[in-house]
Design an enzyme around this catalytic site. Structure first.
Site, PDB file in Angstrom:
ATOM      1  N   LEU A  33       7.077   2.927  -1.622  1.00 22.27           N
ATOM      2  CA  LEU A  33       6.910   1.638  -0.871  1.00 22.27           C
ATOM      3  C   LEU A  33       7.410   1.666   0.684  1.00 22.27           C
ATOM      4  CD1 LEU A  33       8.662  -0.683  -3.608  1.00 22.27           C
ATOM      5  CD2 LEU A  33       6.042  -0.066  -3.224  1.00 22.27           C
ATOM      6  N   HIS A  37       4.463  -3.069   2.147  1.00 25.31           N
ATOM      7  CA  HIS A  37       4.682  -3.534   0.786  1.00 25.31           C
ATOM      8  C   HIS A  37       5.959  -4.670   0.569  1.00 25.31           C
ATOM      9  CE1 HIS A  37       3.280   0.677  -0.649  1.00 25.31           C
ATOM     10  NE2 HIS A  37       2.607  -0.375  -1.063  1.00 25.31           N
ATOM     11  N   GLY A 149      -2.458  -6.659  -0.157  1.00 27.50           N
ATOM     12  CA  GLY A 149      -2.681  -6.467   1.248  1.00 27.50           C
ATOM     13  C   GLY A 149      -4.148  -6.475   1.553  1.00 27.50           C
ATOM     14  N   LYS A 151      -5.427  -4.833   3.930  1.00 30.26           N
ATOM     15  CA  LYS A 151      -5.868  -3.347   4.425  1.00 30.26           C
ATOM     16  C   LYS A 151      -6.899  -2.882   3.316  1.00 30.26           C
ATOM     17  CE  LYS A 151      -3.205   0.590   4.088  1.00 30.26           C
ATOM     18  NZ  LYS A 151      -4.539   1.235   3.412  1.00 30.26           N
ATOM     19  N   ASP A 152      -6.531  -2.881   1.913  1.00 30.41           N
ATOM     20  CA  ASP A 152      -7.652  -2.783   1.016  1.00 30.41           C
ATOM     21  C   ASP A 152      -8.363  -4.276   0.942  1.00 30.41           C
ATOM     22  OD1 ASP A 152      -6.610  -0.158   0.115  1.00 30.41           O
ATOM     23  OD2 ASP A 152      -4.854  -1.372  -0.278  1.00 30.41           O
ATOM     24  N   LEU A 186       0.002   0.572   8.155  1.00 28.08           N
ATOM     25  CA  LEU A 186       0.950   1.252   7.246  1.00 28.08           C
ATOM     26  C   LEU A 186       0.272   1.676   6.191  1.00 28.08           C
ATOM     27  CD1 LEU A 186       4.594  -0.533   7.891  1.00 28.08           C
ATOM     28  CD2 LEU A 186       3.108   1.029   9.210  1.00 28.08           C
TER      29      LEU A 186
END
Length: 283
Positions: A33, A37, A149, A151-152, A186
């Protein structure tokens, strides 16, 4: 903070929370993490009475055995971080607990189309593994909300579709990408970077932002934009893997009716495959 490793104990706790009328949020993770996260955890805490974080390195979503073998397992440090964040429950099962008969013959959940396009095309079976474990966690934890998230980006779209198609009564919350001061998104995979590669890594976001600037300026020759971006990545020391500009709402090709585009970039830097994305409003 409770740390639970078995399904019967988890079910027991979930029944108790349900009887107490608690609103439950789930944050599914594979551990290792970082602050990104923690942003998911904070979002979950703001929206629910109880936060459950799952930590499970899911073998079903790794298309390369060597990636699974080297993925960092940092359960003790992860639990310390979550305890400081006042998480209520950590579910950290073994592979045997989740897949008692292995993954080969395990029932799976597949989301047609979204699971095999874009990122799914270069990582066969990856998204099938994601949708299977997430649906299993949804059944076990029975959350009111679940945080993922942005990001994905494709993963989030896939989970939203799975929830809609399967009738899960769960609110899916997308949490914006958290970045280092130099712009790098991140990610647990950033830990694979050497010190020198870490200096190069922010170049990914710079190329991403350059594409966004061109789109906002009205450029629409997407093939040329993508070709130039790939060259820029390679010149910076990356190995460009995949660059896509898609309709942000459908993930299909951008058309005249598209209102928003999402730029999806994947590139290798040493042994780390980095991904990032950026949304653009289309005038």
């Amino acid at each position: 903070m409770l740390i639970i490793e078995t399904l019967p104990l988890l079910r027991q706790q979930i029944r108790r929370l349900r009887m107490e009328g608690k609103r439950v949020a789930l944050v599914p993770t594979m551990g290792n993490l970082h602050d990104g996260h923690m942003k998911l955890v904070d979002e979950a805490k703001a929206r629910a009475d109880v936060v459950v974080v799952s930590i499970f390195v899911n073998p079903m979503q790794f298309d390369r055995p060597e990636d699974l073998a080297r993925y960092p397992r940092t359960l003790q440090e992860d639990c310390e971080k979550l305890n400081k964040r006042k998480v209520d429950l950590v579910f950290a099962p073994s592979v045997k607990e989740i897949y008692p008969n292995g993954t080969e013959t395990h029932t799976y959940v597949d989301v047609p189309g979204l699971s095999t396009m874009l990122e799914g095309a270069s990582r066969p079976g990856h998204f099938r593994g994601v949708s299977t474990i997430v649906s299993k966690l949804f059944n076990l934890v029975q959350p009111d909300i679940a945080c993922f998230g942005e990001k994905d980006f494709q993963q989030l779209a896939l989970i939203r579709k799975m929830v809609a198609d399967m009738g899960f009564d769960i609110e899916i919350v997308g949490v914006p990408i958290m970045r280092a001061k130099d712009g790098l998104a991140l990610s647990s995979r950033n830990g694979y970077l050497t010190a020198e590669q870490r200096k190069i890594a922010p170049g990914l976001y710079k190329v991403l932002s350059s594409i966004a600037d061109k789109l906002q300026a009205g450029e629409r020759d997407l093939d040329e934009i993508i070709t130039i971006a790939g060259q820029e990545l390679n010149e910076k020391g990356f190995r460009a893997d995949d660059i896509q500009i898609r309709d942000a709402d459908t993930l299909l090709e951008v058309s005249e009716t598209s209102k928003r585009a999402v730029i999806l970039v994947a590139a290798w830097l040493g042994d780390a495959r980095l991904i990032d994305n950026k949304m653009v409003e289309l005038a």
